[in-house]
Scaffold this motif. Structure first.
Motif, mmCIF file in Angstrom:
data_model
loop_
_atom_site.group_PDB
_atom_site.id
_atom_site.type_symbol
_atom_site.label_atom_id
_atom_site.label_comp_id
_atom_site.label_asym_id
_atom_site.label_seq_id
_atom_site.Cartn_x
_atom_site.Cartn_y
_atom_site.Cartn_z
ATOM 1 N N ALA A 559 21.110 14.648 -10.566
ATOM 2 C CA ALA A 559 19.817 13.964 -10.466
ATOM 3 C C ALA A 559 18.762 14.792 -9.741
ATOM 4 C CB ALA A 559 20.005 12.622 -9.760
ATOM 5 N N ILE A 560 19.167 15.668 -8.815
ATOM 6 C CA ILE A 560 18.173 16.366 -7.992
ATOM 7 C C ILE A 560 18.063 17.864 -8.281
ATOM 8 C CG2 ILE A 560 18.417 14.716 -6.108
ATOM 9 C CD1 ILE A 560 20.166 16.645 -4.624
ATOM 10 N N LEU A 561 19.033 18.457 -8.968
ATOM 11 C CA LEU A 561 18.970 19.889 -9.251
ATOM 12 C C LEU A 561 17.912 20.167 -10.314
ATOM 13 C CD1 LEU A 561 20.384 22.623 -8.573
ATOM 14 C CD2 LEU A 561 21.791 22.243 -10.607
ATOM 15 N N SER A 619 25.050 33.127 -20.824
ATOM 16 C CA SER A 619 26.135 34.057 -20.511
ATOM 17 C C SER A 619 25.826 34.912 -19.283
ATOM 18 C CB SER A 619 26.409 34.967 -21.716
ATOM 19 O OG SER A 619 25.263 35.759 -22.008
ATOM 20 N N ARG A 620 24.533 35.062 -18.988
ATOM 21 C CA ARG A 620 24.146 35.931 -17.886
ATOM 22 C C ARG A 620 23.502 35.166 -16.716
ATOM 23 N NH1 ARG A 620 20.986 40.830 -21.056
ATOM 24 N NH2 ARG A 620 22.699 41.446 -22.449
ATOM 25 N N GLY A 621 23.112 33.931 -16.967
ATOM 26 C CA GLY A 621 22.298 33.195 -16.005
ATOM 27 C C GLY A 621 23.029 32.835 -14.731
ATOM 28 N N ARG A 622 22.279 32.794 -13.659
ATOM 29 C CA ARG A 622 22.795 32.399 -12.351
ATOM 30 C C ARG A 622 21.783 31.449 -11.718
ATOM 31 N NH1 ARG A 622 23.116 34.285 -6.927
ATOM 32 N NH2 ARG A 622 25.224 34.049 -6.077
ATOM 33 N N VAL A 623 22.255 30.309 -11.200
ATOM 34 C CA VAL A 623 21.367 29.274 -10.689
ATOM 35 C C VAL A 623 21.085 29.520 -9.210
ATOM 36 C CG1 VAL A 623 21.058 26.810 -10.292
ATOM 37 C CG2 VAL A 623 22.233 27.606 -12.351
ATOM 38 N N GLU A 624 19.800 29.616 -8.857
ATOM 39 C CA GLU A 624 19.379 29.693 -7.456
ATOM 40 C C GLU A 624 19.022 28.270 -7.007
ATOM 41 O OE1 GLU A 624 19.482 32.242 -5.533
ATOM 42 O OE2 GLU A 624 20.009 33.766 -7.047
ATOM 43 N N ILE A 625 19.815 27.722 -6.110
ATOM 44 C CA ILE A 625 19.616 26.333 -5.673
ATOM 45 C C ILE A 625 18.586 26.301 -4.549
ATOM 46 C CG2 ILE A 625 20.735 24.278 -4.765
ATOM 47 C CD1 ILE A 625 23.337 25.249 -5.971
ATOM 48 N N PRO A 626 17.491 25.557 -4.686
ATOM 49 C CA PRO A 626 16.453 25.499 -3.645
ATOM 50 C C PRO A 626 16.965 24.843 -2.359
ATOM 51 C CG PRO A 626 15.631 24.659 -5.743
ATOM 52 C CD PRO A 626 17.115 24.797 -5.886
ATOM 53 N N HIS A 627 16.298 25.175 -1.238
ATOM 54 C CA HIS A 627 16.694 24.658 0.073
ATOM 55 C C HIS A 627 16.626 23.130 0.131
ATOM 56 C CE1 HIS A 627 17.118 24.290 4.389
ATOM 57 N NE2 HIS A 627 15.934 23.739 4.501
ATOM 58 N N ASP A 628 15.608 22.535 -0.507
ATOM 59 C CA ASP A 628 15.459 21.086 -0.412
ATOM 60 C C ASP A 628 16.600 20.347 -1.109
ATOM 61 O OD1 ASP A 628 14.435 21.983 -2.906
ATOM 62 O OD2 ASP A 628 13.446 20.051 -3.191
ATOM 63 N N VAL A 629 17.255 20.997 -2.077
ATOM 64 C CA VAL A 629 18.412 20.379 -2.735
ATOM 65 C C VAL A 629 19.559 20.231 -1.736
ATOM 66 C CG1 VAL A 629 20.202 20.700 -4.498
ATOM 67 C CG2 VAL A 629 17.803 21.142 -5.049
ATOM 68 N N PHE A 630 19.801 21.273 -0.926
ATOM 69 C CA PHE A 630 20.855 21.191 0.087
ATOM 70 C C PHE A 630 20.540 20.094 1.098
ATOM 71 C CE2 PHE A 630 21.307 25.610 -1.415
ATOM 72 C CZ PHE A 630 22.666 25.633 -1.692
ATOM 73 N N LEU A 631 19.279 20.003 1.500
ATOM 74 C CA LEU A 631 18.895 18.963 2.458
ATOM 75 C C LEU A 631 19.116 17.571 1.876
ATOM 76 C CD1 LEU A 631 15.619 20.264 4.174
ATOM 77 C CD2 LEU A 631 17.894 20.044 5.159
ATOM 78 N N LYS A 632 18.749 17.383 0.623
ATOM 79 C CA LYS A 632 18.941 16.070 -0.017
ATOM 80 C C LYS A 632 20.416 15.732 -0.141
ATOM 81 C CE LYS A 632 14.603 16.185 -2.633
ATOM 82 N NZ LYS A 632 13.980 16.347 -3.975
ATOM 83 N N MET A 633 21.245 16.730 -0.382
ATOM 84 C CA MET A 633 22.681 16.476 -0.486
ATOM 85 C C MET A 633 23.281 16.126 0.880
ATOM 86 S SD MET A 633 23.616 16.651 -3.632
ATOM 87 C CE MET A 633 25.396 16.835 -3.547
ATOM 88 N N LEU A 634 22.646 16.591 1.972
ATOM 89 C CA LEU A 634 23.135 16.261 3.311
ATOM 90 C C LEU A 634 22.857 14.814 3.668
ATOM 91 C CD1 LEU A 634 22.083 19.368 5.438
ATOM 92 C CD2 LEU A 634 24.382 18.741 4.729
ATOM 93 N N ARG A 635 21.755 14.274 3.157
ATOM 94 C CA ARG A 635 21.352 12.922 3.526
ATOM 95 C C ARG A 635 22.228 11.901 2.811
ATOM 96 N NH1 ARG A 635 15.569 14.884 2.459
ATOM 97 N NH2 ARG A 635 14.928 15.707 4.486
ATOM 98 N N PRO A 636 22.455 10.746 3.444
ATOM 99 C CA PRO A 636 23.236 9.694 2.805
ATOM 100 C C PRO A 636 22.581 9.227 1.512
ATOM 101 C CG PRO A 636 22.939 9.243 5.139
ATOM 102 C CD PRO A 636 22.039 10.388 4.804
ATOM 103 N N LYS A 637 23.389 8.740 0.608
ATOM 104 C CA LYS A 637 22.872 8.254 -0.660
ATOM 105 C C LYS A 637 21.995 7.034 -0.440
ATOM 106 C CE LYS A 637 24.404 6.887 -5.285
ATOM 107 N NZ LYS A 637 25.582 6.618 -6.138
ATOM 108 N N ALA A 638 20.813 7.046 -1.059
ATOM 109 C CA ALA A 638 19.851 5.944 -0.885
ATOM 110 C C ALA A 638 20.365 4.678 -1.552
ATOM 111 C CB ALA A 638 18.509 6.339 -1.461
#
Length: 638
Positions: A559-561, A619-638
């Motif tokens: 949902a957030i990526l 085949s070559r792509g690599r996903v760069e996950i933004p900082h705010d995604v990590f922060l949202k994953m740290l917070r409890p589910k709304a």
């Protein structure tokens, strides 16, 4: 130099959101410490994060002056005064004259994550204003802070706040407060931090009930050197901050003697000798003064610019005639661990400096360098809770302007392998594969919940899902229950507090303390994005809940990526297999937008070309996950 009989040192302690900062504002107004034109809400909360969130994160000292009639004996009906620093009780005599008192307030946080701040503040004072919200009554953290104050032998002034609220239950709140404090209800004060009602009565009670700090001559310390040199300087460091130009600034409570700028002083633990450039008091800004004397709370500008020299709990002594060091503080024990990695390894030195600087204002942080094959160099940090983790992460981002990758928090697991070797695991990515260990042990906590009786059934069901063991229950006030329980610390971190608030419509409160270690049945859950495991998102979960947790994590990340230019798979892996999977569609540009009419084969060729490009990127792509995604994953589910 101020007479100690005219000094009162106290803190305001309470459960979160019971109105400490607002009441402190009214005290500052009533004493004229801050002019009305300069007043604002939460004036003692200096950090932008504190003002945004409406919570106190950092303790804040301030000196107030108040004129009142000199009182007779100190009224302290609740407990015997006994200070850990061996300062004896002292009574002022009734002169009938009006005199000016100096009131040193240390405002404290209310959230349980910052209880270490509260404990440090209480060791620097002789009294505590125990605040209870009239609309909520006694809460779990009220009991915890009261126990801290009692252990230190402080004078307790119980106060019911927010009496102006139409939802106030003043009589019930006073009954509960009297029951836990052992103080007669007639001794309990009523105030309104919003309107200022009862503030003058509270100031009078502070002068009457809180004992003044004892002078050097009144101390009874079995120390021959001390008896001969009873004017030598000695002060406790209860906090400090760092200034680019002035170096380390110590926040101290003076117990003996007098200090001036230029005096030779010594840090007891570090053995460092220095001459202060400036001494002063808090108004609440740093305000220079000629001296700091016994009984006062103030600051000392050391000029020391090396980190790690000054320590919270250390004693500042006269270098020429040093006394015995004061007993300090127990070091804080980290509750959760998380790692911080810079998005660019070029920022690693900046992260190192930022953490060293942050520790100067938050001594409860512990950290050490670590290395990850996929994330590079970073730091593993020990913190006091989930809110503390979120605050530290946000401060690093704001104050140091760093883009960070923050790993999922974890507790410390004791792992015993099949050869009988035991080691501690701080991060989920280091947790061994399932089936390779002989025993795993994890920390538990002892907790107390106070809740309305009608929510007991819902709370018991919640406790079952979080592997809690329920102990004794007792009726607490009218229609409320106090529930004792024990549960794994990892379950407390798994959104337990938010779930508790949800099932009780916000009426339950929680406090907890360490409860030792027990055997654990847990496994590592890895999260892969575009077929690549992201160590920062790995976590340790209970075996019984691994499928449920895997589904929840994958759904949240889906949902957030942000969508990529190619199809992205999000997978959760545990127990040697993929447990949950979702596919994030690719971002697509409308390559046919500029075509108007013509043969349909032109459109088909463009779409086919786009399809081949997407396949190549996949085949070559690599996903760069933004900082705010990590922060949202740290917070409890709304």
């Amino acid at each position: 130099m101020t007479e100690t009989s005219h000094i009162r040192n106290f803190s305001i302690i309470a459960h979160i959101d019971h109105g400490k900062s607002t009441l402190a504002d009214r005290l500052l107004e009533a004493t004229g410490t801050i002019e009305k034109r300069r007043m604002r809400e939460q004036v003692l909360d200096q950090m932008a994060l504190e003002r945004e969130r409406g919570i106190t994160i950092k303790m804040a000292p301030v000196r107030m002056r108040w004129r009142a009639q000199a009182h007779a004996e100190i009224r302290n009906p609740n407990i015997e005064i006994r200070n850990k620093f061996e300062i004896q009780n002292s009574n002022t005599k009734n002169t009938g004259d009006e005199c000016e008192y100096i009131l040193n307030l240390i405002d404290t946080p209310g959230h349980i994550d910052f209880s270490y701040e509260v404990s440090r503040a209480l060791r620097a004072v002789e009294g505590a204003v125990l605040l209870v919200d009239a609309t909520q009554g006694v809460q779990a953290q009220t009991l915890t802070t009261l126990a801290m104050a009692r252990e230190l032998g402080l004078a307790i002034i119980p106060v019911v706040n927010k009496i102006d609220s139409p939802l106030a239950r003043i009589g019930e709140a006073k009954h509960e407060l009297g029951r836990i404090s052992g103080i007669a209800e007639m001794e309990i004060l009523e105030t309104s931090g919003k309107t200022g009602v009862g503030v003058d009565e509270l100031l009078a009670a502070i002068v009457a009930r809180v004992p003044p700090p004892a002078s050097a001559e009144e101390n009874k310390i079995q120390d021959t050197k001390y008896k001969i040199q009873n004017t030598s300087f000695r002060a406790l460091i209860f906090d400090f901050e760092y200034s680019e130009h002035q170096g380390v600034i110590l926040y101290v409570r003076v117990f003996d003697g007098v200090v001036r700028a230029g005096d030779a002083l010594k840090l007891s633990a570090a053995g460092r000798v220095f001459k202060p450039n400036e001494v002063g008091i808090f108004t609440p800004e740093l305000t220079r003064s000629d001296t700091l004397s016994a009984g006062e709370i103030g600051y000392i500008v050391t000029g020391i610019k090396e980190p790690g020299v000054a320590l919270v709990g250390d004693t500042v002594l006269s270098a020429e005639r040093p006394l015995a060091a004061l007993s300090g503080y127990k070091p804080p024990r980290p509750v959760v661990w998380a790692s911080f990695y810079p998005e660019s390894q070029d920022d690693f030195p900046a992260l190192s400096r930022a953490l060293a600087r942050l520790k100067l204002s938050d001594s409860s942080i512990s950290y050490e360098e670590e290395y990850s094959h996929s994330l590079g160099r970073g730091f593993r940090c020990g913190l006091l809770g989930m809110l503390h983790l979120e605050i530290v992460s946000e401060r690093l981002r704001r104050e140091a302007h760093l883009s960070l990758i923050t790993t999922m928090p974890s507790v410390v697991y004791s792992i015993t392998d099949r050869k009988g070797v035991t080691r501690s695991i701080h991060t989920p990515s280091q947790f061994p594969d399932d089936g390779t260990t002989a025993e795993v042990r994890e920390p538990w906590v002892r907790s107390r919940i106070i809740l309305p009786q009608e929510y007991l059934g819902a709370v018991l069901r919640l406790l079952h899902t979080h592997e809690a063991e329920v102990g004794e229950t007792e009726t607490f006030g009218e229609g409320r229950i106090s529930l004792a329980l024990e549960l794994p610390l990892r379950e407390l971190m798994r959104g337990f507090f938010d779930s508790l608030k949800s099932v009780t419509s916000g009426y339950a409160s929680l406090s907890y303390e360490s409860g030792g270690e027990r055997p654990a049945d847990v496994v590592r859950l890895d999260i892969a994005v575009a077929e690549e495991v992201v160590p920062a998102l790995s976590r340790v979960v209970g075996r019984a809940r691994v499928e449920e947790d895997a589904e929840e994590v994958v759904e949240r990340l889906h949902a957030i990526l942000p969508r990529q230019l190619f199809v992205t798979k999000i997978q959760a892996k545990a127990l040697g297999r993929i447990i949950s999977s979702r596919t994030l569609p690719a971002l697509r540009k409308d390559v046919t937008a500029k075509l108007y009419g013509g043969d349909v084969t032109r459109k088909m060729k463009l779409l086919e070309k786009q399809k081949k490009g997407k396949k190549k990127m996949l085949s070559r792509g690599r996903v760069e996950i933004p900082h705010d995604v990590f922060l949202k994953m740290l917070r409890p589910k709304a």
